[in-house]
Write a protein that holds these residues in place. Structure first.
Motif, PDB file in Angstrom:
ATOM      1  N   MET A 144     -27.473-126.241 -20.949  1.00 45.58           N
ATOM      2  CA  MET A 144     -28.108-127.429 -20.395  1.00 45.58           C
ATOM      3  C   MET A 144     -29.449-127.026 -19.813  1.00 45.58           C
ATOM      4  O   MET A 144     -29.537-126.059 -19.052  1.00 45.58           O
ATOM      5  N   VAL A 219     -30.371-135.880 -21.700  1.00 45.50           N
ATOM      6  CA  VAL A 219     -29.491-136.269 -20.604  1.00 45.50           C
ATOM      7  C   VAL A 219     -30.199-137.343 -19.789  1.00 45.50           C
ATOM      8  O   VAL A 219     -31.275-137.101 -19.231  1.00 45.50           O
ATOM      9  N   TRP A 226     -35.030-139.496 -17.183  1.00 51.08           N
ATOM     10  CA  TRP A 226     -34.750-138.396 -18.102  1.00 51.08           C
ATOM     11  C   TRP A 226     -34.577-137.110 -17.300  1.00 51.08           C
ATOM     12  O   TRP A 226     -35.470-136.691 -16.565  1.00 51.08           O
ATOM     13  N   ILE A 229     -31.979-131.876 -21.320  1.00 55.78           N
ATOM     14  CA  ILE A 229     -31.203-131.973 -22.558  1.00 55.78           C
ATOM     15  C   ILE A 229     -29.980-131.078 -22.478  1.00 55.78           C
ATOM     16  O   ILE A 229     -29.931-130.129 -21.685  1.00 55.78           O
ATOM     17  N   VAL A 230     -28.981-131.395 -23.299  1.00 53.12           N
ATOM     18  CA  VAL A 230     -27.783-130.577 -23.423  1.00 53.12           C
ATOM     19  C   VAL A 230     -27.651-130.165 -24.885  1.00 53.12           C
ATOM     20  O   VAL A 230     -27.923-130.962 -25.791  1.00 53.12           O
TER      21      VAL A 230
END
Length: 471
Positions: A144, A219, A226, A229-230
């Motif tokens: 992540m 994510v 925002w 990201i994962v």
């Protein structure tokens, strides 16, 4: 609290001032007593009376002030101290409302706040533990990243797969941790597009080629902001391998079935076109058609056999089996092939070797191994069969003096239709399913089979079968 004390002191001072002022007014009525015409003895008595009265008034005012402090300032001080502890994160403290001075709306409200915060803290710890357990128990690697592209979270599967540790990764950017280029490009694309991206990639980890299904997604927070990201990476190497085996199986079955069918069809058409009028050609073609039909029948029989072995619910009939007698029965079936190729046979099996096994299936295994040894050996060579007993297993070896097999070919030798040399295998009359059947039958017995081979020396198949079957 200092402000409260200050206000109470001021209030007490004002009270004392009022008392003294009132007292002064009262005592002022006695001022004529202090005139020059009054006796000094009388003035002295009244001075003493005035002083004592002032001292008593002072102490009375202090007692009243002390009572006020005890009744109002101390409870507030206690409640304030508890509020400060709650603010520092100690949600277990409570105001003891059993005493009347603490049984107030403020104390009740403060206790309710502490209780709610304690429940929220407990829930948060539980949710955090659940998330940690979920992340660590995933069968896929997980990364992540925050908004800046730095690693915030990583699980154990990723560490094990790529050989990193959390200390090395957390806080690093995705470009600095040394990910494979195709995975790094996917992460960058997710950052740039803020869209879900999923693809299969081929990577090399620890010198081994692996296939990964990589899923990257932004994510998004509760308010639509925002957060980062994962990236989830699932190892699909085994699935890719199985897919390749399936494709090879379909291609091989199609090829193996097409070859005899094409031959039968071609020769039949030739006969129908007039060749059947010539007895010599008719005889020759019919022999070829029969041979191809037998080959087709054998292939279908082996396919059905293998399918039955792999089907759920397949079982064996276990009885006490004498290994030497079973192998002798298998030798009777292949004796014609041995004589045809003028091959020698050496058997070294103890008479007392008894195991629990399915007799017919064990004969089938030995016939396949012996046929394999005979078919891929030159004329005039020797086949050796040996058996021995260990603590829990019977070990059977079938050794030939054939040309041998390359080491790179050995791991795939038990796959269906896998052939080291297709031309030589076809000439031997095999279907390419014999060793696959052997492997499945041995495993159904709870045993193992392995192979060793040396080019120009020969090949040895070794079977380990349990002495008794656990029920």
């Amino acid at each position: 609290m200092k402000g409260l004390y200050f206000r109470l002191v001021i209030a007490c001072s004002v009270l004392v001032s009022i008392l003294l002022t009132g007292l002064g007014i009262v005592l002022g009525q006695f001022f004529p007593l202090f005139a020059d015409t009054v006796d000094m003895e009388i003035q002295k008595k009244y001075w003493i009376f005035l002083l004592v009265t002032l001292i008593i008034a002072f102490f009375l005012s202090m007692i009243v002030a002390s009572k006020m402090m005890q009744q109002y300032a101390h409870p507030v001080d206690k409640v304030t101290n508890i509020a400060m502890q709650i603010a520092k994160g100690n949600y277990l403290v409570r105001v003891q409302t059993e005493k009347p001075e603490y049984d107030t709306e403020l104390a009740t409200a403060l206790n309710r706040i502490a209780s709610n915060l304690q429940e929220m803290s407990t829930l948060r710890v539980m949710e955090k533990e659940r998330l940690k357990t979920l992340v660590e128990s995933m069968g896929s690697g997980l990364l992540m990243f925050g908004r800046e592209g730095t690693v915030n979270l990583v699980n154990g599967v990723f560490e094990k797969t790529f050989g990193y540790s959390k200390e090395e990764l957390v806080g690093e950017t995705f470009k600095s941790i040394g990910l494979p280029t195709n995975i790094e490009n996917l992460i960058e694309d997710v950052f740039m597009t803020e869209q879900v991206i999923e693809k299969q990639v081929r990577i090399e980890v620890g010198g081994q080629l692996s296939y990964m299904s990589v899923y990257g997604a932004p994510v998004i927070g509760h308010h639509g902001n925002w957060l980062g990201i994962v990236v989830v990476m699932h190892d699909i190497t085994e699935l890719v391998r199985l897919e390749e085996v399936r494709k090879d199986f379909v291609a091989n079955v199609s090829h193996e079935l097409r070859t005899p069918v094409t031959s039968i069809k071609g020769f039949t058409e030739t006969l129908l076109d007039g060749a059947m009028d010539e007895p010599a050609i008719l005889q020759e073609f019919l022999v070829i058609i029969q041979k191809e039909s037998d080959r087709l029948h054998l292939l279908i029989a082996d396919l059905l056999e293998l399918s039955g072995i792999e089907r759920e619910g397949f079982s064996l009939e276990f009885v006490r089996v004498n290994v030497k007698e079973t192998i002798e029965n298998a030798l009777k079936i292949v004796s014609g092939k041995l004589e045809h190729k003028n091959m020698d046979l050496m058997v070294n099996i103890p008479d007392y070797l008894i195991i629990e096994a399915d007799t017919d299936r064990l004969i089938q295994v030995m016939v396949n191994l012996l046929s394999n040894a005979i078919n891929y050996s030159k004329e005039g060579t020797k086949v050796t069969i040996m058996a021995k007993k260990t603590a829990e297993h019977a070990v059977i070896e079938v050794q030939d003096q054939g040309i041998g097999i390359e080491q790179a070919e050995l791991p795939r030798l038990f796959e269906r239709f896998y052939r080291v040399d297709r031309a030589r295998s076809r000439d031997s009359g095999g279907t390419g399913l014999g060793l696959a059947i052997v492997k499945h039958l041995i495993e159904a017995h709870g045993g193992t089979v392995e192979v060793k081979s040396t080019i120009g020396v020969g090949t040895t198949f070794t079977i380990h079968l349990p002495i008794s079957q656990q029920t």
